[in-house]
Design an enzyme around this catalytic site. Sequence first.
Site, PDB file in Angstrom:
ATOM      1  N   LYS A 116       0.814  -1.223   0.000  1.00  0.00           N
ATOM      2  CA  LYS A 116       0.000   0.000   0.000  1.00  0.00           C
ATOM      3  C   LYS A 116       0.850   1.278   0.000  1.00  0.00           C
ATOM      4  O   LYS A 116       0.445   2.283  -0.572  1.00  0.00           O
ATOM      5  CB  LYS A 116      -0.940   0.011   1.207  1.00  0.00           C
ATOM      6  CG  LYS A 116      -2.045  -1.045   1.140  1.00  0.00           C
ATOM      7  CD  LYS A 116      -2.957  -0.940   2.360  1.00  0.00           C
ATOM      8  CE  LYS A 116      -3.738  -2.212   2.622  1.00  0.00           C
ATOM      9  NZ  LYS A 116      -4.840  -2.452   1.701  1.00  0.00           N
ATOM     10  N   GLU A 200      -2.431   6.843   8.097  1.00  0.00           N
ATOM     11  CA  GLU A 200      -3.319   7.664   7.277  1.00  0.00           C
ATOM     12  C   GLU A 200      -4.213   8.495   8.167  1.00  0.00           C
ATOM     13  O   GLU A 200      -4.588   8.063   9.257  1.00  0.00           O
ATOM     14  CB  GLU A 200      -4.244   6.762   6.432  1.00  0.00           C
ATOM     15  CG  GLU A 200      -3.740   6.514   5.054  1.00  0.00           C
ATOM     16  CD  GLU A 200      -4.643   5.576   4.256  1.00  0.00           C
ATOM     17  OE1 GLU A 200      -5.826   5.419   4.582  1.00  0.00           O
ATOM     18  OE2 GLU A 200      -4.108   5.002   3.293  1.00  0.00           O
ATOM     19  N   HIS A 235     -14.349  -3.591   8.298  1.00  0.00           N
ATOM     20  CA  HIS A 235     -13.654  -3.223   7.065  1.00  0.00           C
ATOM     21  C   HIS A 235     -13.876  -4.222   5.935  1.00  0.00           C
ATOM     22  O   HIS A 235     -13.111  -4.270   4.978  1.00  0.00           O
ATOM     23  CB  HIS A 235     -12.150  -3.052   7.297  1.00  0.00           C
ATOM     24  CG  HIS A 235     -11.833  -2.066   8.384  1.00  0.00           C
ATOM     25  ND1 HIS A 235     -12.206  -0.746   8.305  1.00  0.00           N
ATOM     26  CD2 HIS A 235     -11.198  -2.224   9.565  1.00  0.00           C
ATOM     27  CE1 HIS A 235     -11.806  -0.121   9.408  1.00  0.00           C
ATOM     28  NE2 HIS A 235     -11.203  -0.991  10.197  1.00  0.00           N
ATOM     29  N   GLU A 275      -9.673   1.538  -5.477  1.00  0.00           N
ATOM     30  CA  GLU A 275     -10.507   1.843  -4.317  1.00  0.00           C
ATOM     31  C   GLU A 275     -10.188   3.239  -3.799  1.00  0.00           C
ATOM     32  O   GLU A 275      -9.022   3.593  -3.619  1.00  0.00           O
ATOM     33  CB  GLU A 275     -10.285   0.814  -3.204  1.00  0.00           C
ATOM     34  CG  GLU A 275     -10.737  -0.590  -3.586  1.00  0.00           C
ATOM     35  CD  GLU A 275     -10.744  -1.555  -2.410  1.00  0.00           C
ATOM     36  OE1 GLU A 275     -11.519  -2.526  -2.470  1.00  0.00           O
ATOM     37  OE2 GLU A 275      -9.969  -1.356  -1.443  1.00  0.00           O
ATOM     38  N   GLU A 293      -6.287   2.096  -2.423  1.00  0.00           N
ATOM     39  CA  GLU A 293      -5.460   0.991  -2.891  1.00  0.00           C
ATOM     40  C   GLU A 293      -6.016   0.497  -4.218  1.00  0.00           C
ATOM     41  O   GLU A 293      -7.118   0.862  -4.624  1.00  0.00           O
ATOM     42  CB  GLU A 293      -5.446  -0.164  -1.881  1.00  0.00           C
ATOM     43  CG  GLU A 293      -6.784  -0.865  -1.717  1.00  0.00           C
ATOM     44  CD  GLU A 293      -6.656  -2.262  -1.095  1.00  0.00           C
ATOM     45  OE1 GLU A 293      -5.547  -2.814  -1.073  1.00  0.00           O
ATOM     46  OE2 GLU A 293      -7.683  -2.803  -0.671  1.00  0.00           O
ATOM     47  N   ASN A 295      -6.871  -3.128  -6.303  1.00  0.00           N
ATOM     48  CA  ASN A 295      -6.964  -4.586  -6.294  1.00  0.00           C
ATOM     49  C   ASN A 295      -6.755  -5.059  -7.727  1.00  0.00           C
ATOM     50  O   ASN A 295      -7.540  -4.744  -8.618  1.00  0.00           O
ATOM     51  CB  ASN A 295      -8.308  -5.040  -5.744  1.00  0.00           C
ATOM     52  CG  ASN A 295      -8.446  -4.707  -4.269  1.00  0.00           C
ATOM     53  OD1 ASN A 295      -7.469  -4.767  -3.519  1.00  0.00           O
ATOM     54  ND2 ASN A 295      -9.630  -4.323  -3.838  1.00  0.00           N
ATOM     55  N   ARG A 297      -7.133  -7.548  -9.747  1.00  0.00           N
ATOM     56  CA  ARG A 297      -7.839  -8.800 -10.036  1.00  0.00           C
ATOM     57  C   ARG A 297      -9.300  -8.486 -10.260  1.00  0.00           C
ATOM     58  O   ARG A 297      -9.729  -7.347 -10.134  1.00  0.00           O
ATOM     59  CB  ARG A 297      -7.709  -9.727  -8.828  1.00  0.00           C
ATOM     60  CG  ARG A 297      -8.190  -9.002  -7.552  1.00  0.00           C
ATOM     61  CD  ARG A 297      -8.335  -9.915  -6.379  1.00  0.00           C
ATOM     62  NE  ARG A 297      -8.369  -9.194  -5.121  1.00  0.00           N
ATOM     63  CZ  ARG A 297      -9.454  -8.723  -4.534  1.00  0.00           C
ATOM     64  NH1 ARG A 297     -10.633  -8.867  -5.113  1.00  0.00           N
ATOM     65  NH2 ARG A 297      -9.394  -8.086  -3.391  1.00  0.00           N
TER      66      ARG A 297
HETATM   67  P1  ADP Z   1      -7.894  -3.834   2.492  1.00  0.00           P
HETATM   68  O1  ADP Z   1      -6.656  -4.117   1.727  1.00  0.00           O
HETATM   69  O2  ADP Z   1      -7.961  -4.611   3.757  1.00  0.00           O
HETATM   70  O3  ADP Z   1      -9.103  -3.915   1.632  1.00  0.00           O
HETATM   71  P2  ADP Z   1      -8.216  -0.924   2.410  1.00  0.00           P
HETATM   72  O4  ADP Z   1      -7.066   0.028   2.447  1.00  0.00           O
HETATM   73  O5  ADP Z   1      -8.890  -1.118   1.129  1.00  0.00           O
HETATM   74  O6  ADP Z   1      -7.729  -2.308   2.990  1.00  0.00           O
HETATM   75  O7  ADP Z   1      -9.270  -0.475   3.516  1.00  0.00           O
HETATM   76  C1  ADP Z   1     -10.380  -1.278   3.849  1.00  0.00           C
HETATM   77  C2  ADP Z   1     -11.493  -0.424   4.439  1.00  0.00           C
HETATM   78  O8  ADP Z   1     -11.049   0.319   5.580  1.00  0.00           O
HETATM   79  C3  ADP Z   1     -12.034   0.631   3.507  1.00  0.00           C
HETATM   80  O9  ADP Z   1     -13.021   0.106   2.640  1.00  0.00           O
HETATM   81  C4  ADP Z   1     -12.601   1.657   4.476  1.00  0.00           C
HETATM   82  O10 ADP Z   1     -13.854   1.251   4.949  1.00  0.00           O
HETATM   83  C5  ADP Z   1     -11.638   1.607   5.624  1.00  0.00           C
HETATM   84  N1  ADP Z   1     -10.595   2.645   5.481  1.00  0.00           N
HETATM   85  C6  ADP Z   1      -9.419   2.498   4.856  1.00  0.00           C
HETATM   86  N2  ADP Z   1      -8.695   3.630   4.900  1.00  0.00           N
HETATM   87  C7  ADP Z   1      -9.428   4.522   5.591  1.00  0.00           C
HETATM   88  C8  ADP Z   1      -9.221   5.898   6.024  1.00  0.00           C
HETATM   89  N3  ADP Z   1      -8.106   6.536   5.738  1.00  0.00           N
HETATM   90  N4  ADP Z   1     -10.208   6.489   6.709  1.00  0.00           N
HETATM   91  C9  ADP Z   1     -11.348   5.845   7.023  1.00  0.00           C
HETATM   92  N5  ADP Z   1     -11.582   4.565   6.673  1.00  0.00           N
HETATM   93  C10 ADP Z   1     -10.651   3.903   5.965  1.00  0.00           C
HETATM   94  P1  ADP Z   2     -13.025  -7.452  -2.602  1.00  0.00           P
HETATM   95  O1  ADP Z   2     -12.025  -6.371  -2.322  1.00  0.00           O
HETATM   96  O2  ADP Z   2     -12.969  -8.081  -3.954  1.00  0.00           O
HETATM   97  O3  ADP Z   2     -14.389  -7.156  -2.148  1.00  0.00           O
HETATM   98  P2  ADP Z   2     -12.164  -9.161  -0.479  1.00  0.00           P
HETATM   99  O4  ADP Z   2     -10.816  -8.646  -0.143  1.00  0.00           O
HETATM  100  O5  ADP Z   2     -13.288  -9.159   0.484  1.00  0.00           O
HETATM  101  O6  ADP Z   2     -12.599  -8.637  -1.831  1.00  0.00           O
HETATM  102  O7  ADP Z   2     -12.106 -10.604  -1.162  1.00  0.00           O
HETATM  103  C1  ADP Z   2     -11.034 -11.380  -1.323  1.00  0.00           C
HETATM  104  C2  ADP Z   2     -11.227 -12.426  -0.259  1.00  0.00           C
HETATM  105  O8  ADP Z   2     -12.118 -13.414  -0.723  1.00  0.00           O
HETATM  106  C3  ADP Z   2      -9.983 -13.158   0.105  1.00  0.00           C
HETATM  107  O9  ADP Z   2      -9.309 -12.502   1.123  1.00  0.00           O
HETATM  108  C4  ADP Z   2     -10.522 -14.512   0.581  1.00  0.00           C
HETATM  109  O10 ADP Z   2     -10.729 -14.536   1.986  1.00  0.00           O
HETATM  110  C5  ADP Z   2     -11.866 -14.620  -0.058  1.00  0.00           C
HETATM  111  N1  ADP Z   2     -11.954 -15.681  -1.062  1.00  0.00           N
HETATM  112  C6  ADP Z   2     -11.018 -16.111  -1.885  1.00  0.00           C
HETATM  113  N2  ADP Z   2     -11.479 -17.044  -2.690  1.00  0.00           N
HETATM  114  C7  ADP Z   2     -12.774 -17.225  -2.374  1.00  0.00           C
HETATM  115  C8  ADP Z   2     -13.822 -18.055  -2.886  1.00  0.00           C
HETATM  116  N3  ADP Z   2     -13.617 -18.879  -3.897  1.00  0.00           N
HETATM  117  N4  ADP Z   2     -15.041 -17.963  -2.338  1.00  0.00           N
HETATM  118  C9  ADP Z   2     -15.266 -17.117  -1.346  1.00  0.00           C
HETATM  119  N5  ADP Z   2     -14.319 -16.314  -0.848  1.00  0.00           N
HETATM  120  C10 ADP Z   2     -13.093 -16.354  -1.339  1.00  0.00           C
HETATM  121 MG    MG Z   3      -9.539  -2.794   0.021  1.00  0.00          MG
END
Ligand code: ADP
Ligand code: ADP
Ligand code: MG
Length: 639
Positions: A116, A200, A235, A275, A293, A295, A297
Amino acid sequence: MIESLLIANRGEIACRIIRTARALGIRTVAVYSDADANALHVRQADEAVHIGASPARESYLVGDRIVAAAKATGAQAIHPGYGFLSENADFAQAVLDAGLIWVGPNPDSIRAMGLKDAAKQRMIAAGVPVTPGYLGEDQSPERLKAEADSIGYPVLIKAVAGGGGKGMRRVDTAAEFADSLVSCQREAASSFGNTDVLIEKYILSPRHIEVQVFGDRHGNVVHLFERDCSLQRRHQKVIEEAPAPGMDAATRDAICAAAVKAAKAVDYVGAGTIEFIADASEGLRADRIWFMEMNTRLQVEHPVTEEITGQDLVEWQLRVASGEPLPKRQDELAINGWAMEARLYAEDPVTGFLPSTGTLDNFHLDDTVARIETGVRAGDTVSPFYDPMIAKLITKGTTRAEAMERLAFTCDSVLTWPVKNNAGFLAALLRRPEVFDASIDTGFIAKNLESLVVGVEMSDPLLEMGAINIFKQAGGTDVAIAPHKYDGELDDVWTDMLGFRMNAPANPLIWMLADGELRSSRIGSTRLGVGSLLWSNGNEILIVEKGWPHRFSAARSGGNLAGGAADGAILSPMPGRIIAVDVLAGDTVTKGQKLVTLEAMKMEHSLTAPFDGIVADLNAIEGEQVTEGTMLVRIEKDS
Ligand code: ADP
Ligand code: ADP
Ligand code: MG
């Protein structure tokens, strides 16, 4: 076009990919672990290869075995799905090194977005607005604390290698910083093997807005508009929708342009999601939305984008991976209608969302107004090894209200049993006025958890109220309202019941579906004083208690209640002790024959065969205590 494809995943996403591949005439190869030997994705693929033991570390995460499986079956390409190895740059490289096609971005793009902090540096350089914060290499607690102080609380400590909502700590005051840092680093070390963190600014009134992007090998990048995933628990996304409510055209243009810029900065190829986090305290404004961030995929919630754009994103992925240009230009893409998705989990909201494992004796999802993406069928086992998401329910409407109403309806009709599900929680969420108005932020579920979960808990008096109303209102001949000890033909139950009422015991046992679970209740045992009847159509009723609707319906003989008396499953009608088992597995029995004797409420109850047949399953053990609803014996009609 690719001619054969190995899918390095399981569950709904593997099935989803197989569906599109098949439509494109591509041969599919599934991989599976011990636990998944009979899984739906294995059945659906043209070929399947066993790759190891049940834990993902020994199967779905073993890159070498997956590449070997592709080689052995002559698959040309590998689709990683989401989760597992999908964002593993080394695996992507190994696939390419083996001379196979990787259905995803270049390993360098995955790497650039993998951590990140590095990703944010890259985005700053590309001119994409990022969440203000500290991204430095100095990881000493003193420096991190000083940076947090200067950013100003609240702050969010994030593991740079984090994902899936893990490795994050919100810190509200300087005094809590040191402890939160230690616990965040501990989680980061055990989950991601990397203790580096970034700090952050914690955005207040945060909404999660993300943009679907797509690139091809000819230098084209387009976006497919935004999704709003602000309904989250810990989250993690719970309900997602597209487009984002309250997004005006100018703001949309700005954020989508920023997403395309971000993708271009890493030479992005394939499906990706940028995102963003928005400060929505005064609505969505372009200058208050920041990159969070990427993703690299296909995302879990991609179907909502498919629904509003009319595109098949898996098809796009396979075409791009085959070297074709993107199927559409930017000016050929438009938003049409509104779509929503709910993630259905095998978990029990009442016990703090603990995963609920076991056999799905009953499993029914209503697809009359929904698109269902699932990887399980009735009879499958929800194992403890993988993510407990068992389905995604997706609806579309011309308006947001319509999509939402359809999704709530679909959640109401979910039936999984005895495995628990979060459908009642999802339905309660979808009926909250704040959700309807989209006046929520990512903290909504946490703040309202108690009332949302109370809504799915079913009190005994409420069950009884349901039973009385079902008893009064149900009609027709196929209603399986079975009084205790009923041993007639199921189809005659209702007819018999009417007569039975006259000189019946004062408290017959009523079987019904209550909030998606098969439940029983006895009339006349508790004092009423709960709920009010909201709606009824003769055999389904809605009772509202404490502002929450509960749906009850009569268990039907011709329906999907495989665990009901309909197909000969004899369930324990109440908690009790088995005092006699009169049959053996495989025995031939005749209608009315005594099978098991249960002692409960200081009385003996005989459970008898509902029809002639053989004892197909025998779970009752003499002397054992059983809970209500335990499947004791199953009789199969001999044909
Ligand atoms: P992950 O890799 O676990 O998906 P993210 O960086 O995408 O991590 O953050 C996951 C969630 O955490 C976000 O969808 C949001 O709800 C919350 N979040 C992340 N960064 C912030 C921020 N700076 N302030 C408030 N909420 C945040
Ligand atoms: P997104 O950011 O796409 O909403 P998440 O980070 O919640 O996604 O989704 C990815 C997560 O999905 C992985 O961390 C894993 O726990 C879960 N996962 C991976 N493969 C599968 C699967 N085949 N069915 C359900 N969940 C899965
Ligand atoms: Mg995320």
